[in-house]
Scaffold this motif. Structure first.
Motif, PDB file in Angstrom:
ATOM      1  N   ASN A   1       0.836  -1.275  -0.018  1.00 41.29           N
ATOM      2  CA  ASN A   1       0.094   0.051  -0.078  1.00 41.29           C
ATOM      3  C   ASN A   1       0.837   1.496  -0.065  1.00 41.29           C
ATOM      4  N   SER A   2       1.923   1.191  -0.998  1.00 44.50           N
ATOM      5  CA  SER A   2       2.963   2.515  -0.751  1.00 44.50           C
ATOM      6  C   SER A   2       3.132   2.816  -2.218  1.00 44.50           C
ATOM      7  N   ILE A   3       3.569   4.221  -2.062  1.00 46.81           N
ATOM      8  CA  ILE A   3       3.916   5.050  -3.258  1.00 46.81           C
ATOM      9  C   ILE A   3       5.348   5.285  -3.578  1.00 46.81           C
ATOM     10  N   VAL A   4       5.933   5.179  -4.672  1.00 48.67           N
ATOM     11  CA  VAL A   4       7.250   5.769  -4.663  1.00 48.67           C
ATOM     12  C   VAL A   4       6.970   6.956  -6.019  1.00 48.67           C
ATOM     13  N   LYS A   5       7.357   8.258  -5.710  1.00 45.68           N
ATOM     14  CA  LYS A   5       7.175   9.321  -6.818  1.00 45.68           C
ATOM     15  C   LYS A   5       8.200  10.086  -6.967  1.00 45.68           C
ATOM     16  N   ASP A   6       8.528  10.598  -8.048  1.00 44.54           N
ATOM     17  CA  ASP A   6       9.543  11.494  -8.588  1.00 44.54           C
ATOM     18  C   ASP A   6      10.982  11.570  -8.692  1.00 44.54           C
ATOM     19  N   ILE A   7      11.442  10.656  -7.458  1.00 42.20           N
ATOM     20  CA  ILE A   7      12.755  10.580  -7.162  1.00 42.20           C
ATOM     21  C   ILE A   7      13.365   9.965  -8.252  1.00 42.20           C
ATOM     22  N   THR A   8      14.932  10.230  -8.355  1.00 42.84           N
ATOM     23  CA  THR A   8      15.694   9.787  -9.630  1.00 42.84           C
ATOM     24  C   THR A   8      16.551   8.475  -8.868  1.00 42.84           C
ATOM     25  N   SER A   9      16.864   7.568  -9.739  1.00 45.05           N
ATOM     26  CA  SER A   9      18.066   6.656  -9.195  1.00 45.05           C
ATOM     27  C   SER A   9      19.225   6.671 -10.389  1.00 45.05           C
ATOM     28  N   LEU A  10      20.157   7.100  -9.747  1.00 45.19           N
ATOM     29  CA  LEU A  10      21.392   7.503 -10.896  1.00 45.19           C
ATOM     30  C   LEU A  10      22.617   6.203 -10.656  1.00 45.19           C
ATOM     31  N   ASP A  11      22.983   6.023 -11.786  1.00 45.84           N
ATOM     32  CA  ASP A  11      24.267   5.146 -11.938  1.00 45.84           C
ATOM     33  C   ASP A  11      24.359   4.023 -10.542  1.00 45.84           C
ATOM     34  N   SER A  12      23.426   3.408 -10.622  1.00 50.58           N
ATOM     35  CA  SER A  12      23.493   2.116  -9.773  1.00 50.58           C
ATOM     36  C   SER A  12      24.380   1.348  -9.891  1.00 50.58           C
ATOM     37  N   LYS A  13      25.028   0.274  -9.034  1.00 47.98           N
ATOM     38  CA  LYS A  13      25.955  -0.435  -9.113  1.00 47.98           C
ATOM     39  C   LYS A  13      25.484  -1.821 -10.026  1.00 47.98           C
ATOM     40  N   TYR A  14      24.293  -2.085  -9.899  1.00 46.38           N
ATOM     41  CA  TYR A  14      23.690  -3.200 -10.428  1.00 46.38           C
ATOM     42  C   TYR A  14      21.968  -2.540 -10.685  1.00 46.38           C
ATOM     43  N   PHE A  15      21.035  -3.601 -10.543  1.00 48.36           N
ATOM     44  CA  PHE A  15      19.682  -2.995 -10.801  1.00 48.36           C
ATOM     45  C   PHE A  15      19.387  -1.974  -9.921  1.00 48.36           C
ATOM     46  N   HIS A  16      18.562  -1.011 -10.552  1.00 51.08           N
ATOM     47  CA  HIS A  16      18.271   0.325  -9.795  1.00 51.08           C
ATOM     48  C   HIS A  16      17.323   0.044  -8.680  1.00 51.08           C
ATOM     49  N   VAL A  17      16.053  -0.430  -8.965  1.00 50.78           N
ATOM     50  CA  VAL A  17      14.892  -0.783  -8.194  1.00 50.78           C
ATOM     51  C   VAL A  17      14.593  -2.101  -8.097  1.00 50.78           C
ATOM     52  N   ASN A  18      14.388  -2.711  -6.934  1.00 50.86           N
ATOM     53  CA  ASN A  18      14.054  -3.961  -6.963  1.00 50.86           C
ATOM     54  C   ASN A  18      12.617  -4.039  -5.982  1.00 50.86           C
ATOM     55  N   VAL A  19      11.326  -4.692  -6.480  1.00 55.53           N
ATOM     56  CA  VAL A  19      10.395  -4.758  -5.677  1.00 55.53           C
ATOM     57  C   VAL A  19      10.190  -6.260  -5.551  1.00 55.53           C
ATOM     58  N   LEU A  20      10.133  -6.691  -4.361  1.00 52.19           N
ATOM     59  CA  LEU A  20      10.061  -8.051  -4.238  1.00 52.19           C
ATOM     60  C   LEU A  20       8.859  -8.067  -2.808  1.00 52.19           C
ATOM     61  N   GLY A  21       7.613  -9.240  -3.210  1.00 55.85           N
ATOM     62  CA  GLY A  21       6.755  -9.196  -2.226  1.00 55.85           C
ATOM     63  C   GLY A  21       5.626  -8.024  -2.029  1.00 55.85           C
ATOM     64  N   GLY A  22       5.983  -7.179  -3.052  1.00 54.61           N
ATOM     65  CA  GLY A  22       5.069  -5.630  -3.000  1.00 54.61           C
ATOM     66  C   GLY A  22       3.613  -6.236  -3.294  1.00 54.61           C
ATOM     67  N   LYS A  23       2.769  -5.364  -2.652  1.00 55.80           N
ATOM     68  CA  LYS A  23       1.344  -5.480  -2.933  1.00 55.80           C
ATOM     69  C   LYS A  23       0.691  -4.022  -2.712  1.00 55.80           C
ATOM     70  N   ASN A  24      -0.087  -3.770  -3.981  1.00 51.03           N
ATOM     71  CA  ASN A  24      -0.613  -2.335  -4.041  1.00 51.03           C
ATOM     72  C   ASN A  24       0.515  -1.462  -3.840  1.00 51.03           C
ATOM     73  N   PHE A  25       1.199  -1.369  -4.668  1.00 47.32           N
ATOM     74  CA  PHE A  25       2.842  -0.628  -4.748  1.00 47.32           C
ATOM     75  C   PHE A  25       2.862   0.065  -5.973  1.00 47.32           C
ATOM     76  N   THR A  26       2.820   1.505  -6.069  1.00 45.82           N
ATOM     77  CA  THR A  26       2.996   2.335  -7.333  1.00 45.82           C
ATOM     78  C   THR A  26       4.051   3.198  -7.294  1.00 45.82           C
ATOM     79  N   LEU A  27       4.693   3.062  -8.401  1.00 44.27           N
ATOM     80  CA  LEU A  27       5.909   3.748  -8.798  1.00 44.27           C
ATOM     81  C   LEU A  27       5.503   4.803  -9.858  1.00 44.27           C
ATOM     82  N   GLN A  28       5.535   6.199  -9.502  1.00 47.39           N
ATOM     83  CA  GLN A  28       5.120   7.073 -10.291  1.00 47.39           C
ATOM     84  C   GLN A  28       5.879   8.257 -10.746  1.00 47.39           C
ATOM     85  N   HIS A  29       6.399   8.460 -12.097  1.00 46.57           N
ATOM     86  CA  HIS A  29       7.014   9.634 -12.523  1.00 46.57           C
ATOM     87  C   HIS A  29       8.669   9.300 -11.886  1.00 46.57           C
ATOM     88  N   VAL A  30       9.006   8.199 -11.740  1.00 48.21           N
ATOM     89  CA  VAL A  30      10.325   7.861 -11.248  1.00 48.21           C
ATOM     90  C   VAL A  30      11.307   7.962 -12.340  1.00 48.21           C
TER      91      VAL A  30
END
Ligand code: NAG
Ligand code: NAG
Ligand code: NAG
Ligand code: NAG
Ligand code: NAG
Ligand code: NAG
Ligand code: NAG
Length: 401
Positions: free
Chosen positions: A154-183
């Motif tokens: 039941n969570s939201i991630v919005k607007d932030i920037t992920s730059l030059d990650s060493k590996y994957f930038h964002v990993n969602v595991l076991g999420g439910k009702n999870f929104t990534l908006q304008h990332v």
């Protein structure tokens, strides 16, 4: 006070009024934190602990400025909702050895969480990319993902920037009702394994209006991805938007309900694809729909690849046993950078069922001639425009004669 200073003054007043609530924390001034340019790890951990214990909604803030952040695990369950607003730039240690787990910033077991702000999580990946040995070794050295969301609901991630990650930038595991908006996700096109957003074992995830430029898949949907909506994403450079790879490991969970809509893909290695490993355990992936996709100079824009075996890490002779069904590609148009614009390479061990291809208009301008398609072990339902002609020369047991 002249007219120009009234608005900033009023905003500053509002800002102080709102940050004065006892449940708000400026992380850069919390506890032993030292303000601009400092290492805020302890401040963030301390503020999170207090926010997590609070019975009222809390807000953590990193104001504009650049700060050092070491590896952190921010864990729930918490007593109330938490918003973490990052307006500054957070820098990871450049040396991957300084991060002991598979994540730089990990949020775990949190409900009703918001990550927001115009700030940046800078993974400083350059030195780590040189040490990435995943093209040479099957079990390569684990490098940290910038942002991990484990069992966040039941969570939201919005607007932030992920730059030059060493590996994957964002990993969602076991999420439910999870929104990534304008990332926003940014890394060089040649940075290894820097997948933009990876989702696994999650139900009900929305990725809306993301801008992703990276070195691997813009979005990859691993096993157990269910009810995933991806809309308004711009992707490229990168490897495109992928379901999979599936079937590399034992006990993978099924994939179902994937909707990729209104996305623009530019200069990538692939467009929209589903990839499964040969010689896989049995499994299935169903209800996967790709529509209103605009392509600009994309390699193999439409791809089902059930012989996915990068760097010869598998027994490519045995077929994949991941059954793909109810797949549609509709209204896909633009330009391809390779002659084979539509490739549907389904498994000889379990051919694809209920594949629909409708209104495809993809042009290729190379010297070899116009765009083509290449199909095996699939008998798609065709409608609308077909440029190139779909599966005109297909082979395999379930193919139209
Ligand atoms: C939630 O609040 C209770 C009562 O104030 C407290 O005992 C508990 O430690 C809090 N939980 C967390 C995770 O901090
Ligand atoms: C917490 O919420 C209660 C009820 O909504 C309110 O009365 C109280 O003032 C709040 N406390 C703080 C510290 O914000
Ligand atoms: C989904 O999450 C959002 C954001 O936290 C929340 O407002 C909404 O109530 C949740 N939906 C359900 C069905 O729980
Ligand atoms: C995905 O989009 C569809 C259609 O807009 C909607 O019905 C569905 O609830 C969305 N799924 C999620 C997980 O929000
Ligand atoms: C499609 O996506 C773009 C962003 O790439 C967005 O601006 C536009 O509003 C979206 N259109 C629809 C109909 O959702
Ligand atoms: C195919 O997928 C769509 C969208 O999820 C669903 O509505 C439909 O029932 C599925 N068709 C079959 C035959 O399962
Ligand atoms: C179909 O045609 C393409 C391009 O002409 C060719 O590369 C491919 O090998 C053919 N596939 C089959 C199965 O014959």
């Amino acid at each position: 006070m002249d007219r120009r200073s009234i608005l900033p003054a009023a905003l500053a007043l509002l800002f102080f009024a709102s940050t004065a609530r006892s449940s708000d924390f400026d992380v850069t001034k919390y506890g032993a934190s030292g303000g601009a340019g400092s290492d805020i790890t302890q401040g963030l951990v301390g503020a999170w602990k207090e926010a997590c214990a609070a019975t009222n909604a809390s807000k953590l803030l990193v104001p504009a400025g650049t700060y050092v952040l070491r590896e952190v695990l921010l864990e729930g369950p918490c007593n109330s909702s938490i918003e973490f607003q990052v307006d500054g730039t957070l820098q990871a240690p450049a040396d991957p050895a300084q991060i002991k787990t598979d994540g730089w910033v990990t949020f775990q077991n949190v409900d009703l969480f918001t990550l927001s702000g115009k700030g940046t999580f800078d993974g400083q990946g350059k030195a780590a990319w040189a040490k990435n040995d995943c093209t040479k070794k099957k079990d390569c050295a684990a490098l940290p993902t910038n942002l991990r969301f484990n069992f966040v609901t039941n969570s939201i991630v919005k607007d932030i920037t992920s730059l030059d990650s060493k590996y994957f930038h964002v990993n969602v595991l076991g999420g439910k009702n999870f929104t990534l908006q304008h990332v926003n996700i940014i890394a060089p096109g040649d940075s290894p394994n820097t997948d933009g957003i990876h989702i696994g074992r999650s139900n009900g995830v929305n990725i809306i209006d993301a801008g992703i430029k990276t070195g691997d898949d813009c979005i990859s949907l691993g096993d157990g991805s269910q009810q995933i909506n991806i809309t308004g994403v711009t992707c490229g450079p990168g490897h495109g938007i992928s379901v999979g790879s599936l079937g590399k490991y034992k006990a993978e969970e099924p994939v179902a309900g994937i909707y990729v809509k209104n996305c623009t893909i530019t200069g990538t290695m692939n467009g929209v694809r589903i990839k499964t490993w040969p010689a896989s355990p049995a499994g299935h992936a169903t209800d996967m729909h790709f529509e209103d996709i605009t392509l600009d100079n994309v390699g193999t824009p439409v791809l089902i690849d059930q012989q996915y075996c990068p760097w010869n890490q598998c027994n490519a002779q045995a077929p994949s046993l991941i059954k793909l069904s109810n797949v549609s590609f509709r209204r896909i148009q633009g330009t391809s950078s390779t002659q084979v614009a539509v490739k549907l390479a389904c498994s000889s061990g379990c051919p694809c069922d209920q594949v629909e291809v409708s209104d495809i208009d993809i042009t290729y301008t190379g010297a070899e001639g116009p765009a083509t398609s290449d199909c095996s072990n699939v008998k798609p339902t065709l409608s609308g425009k077909q440029n190139p002609a779909i599966c005109a020369n297909a082979t395999g047991s379930t193919v139209a004669q």
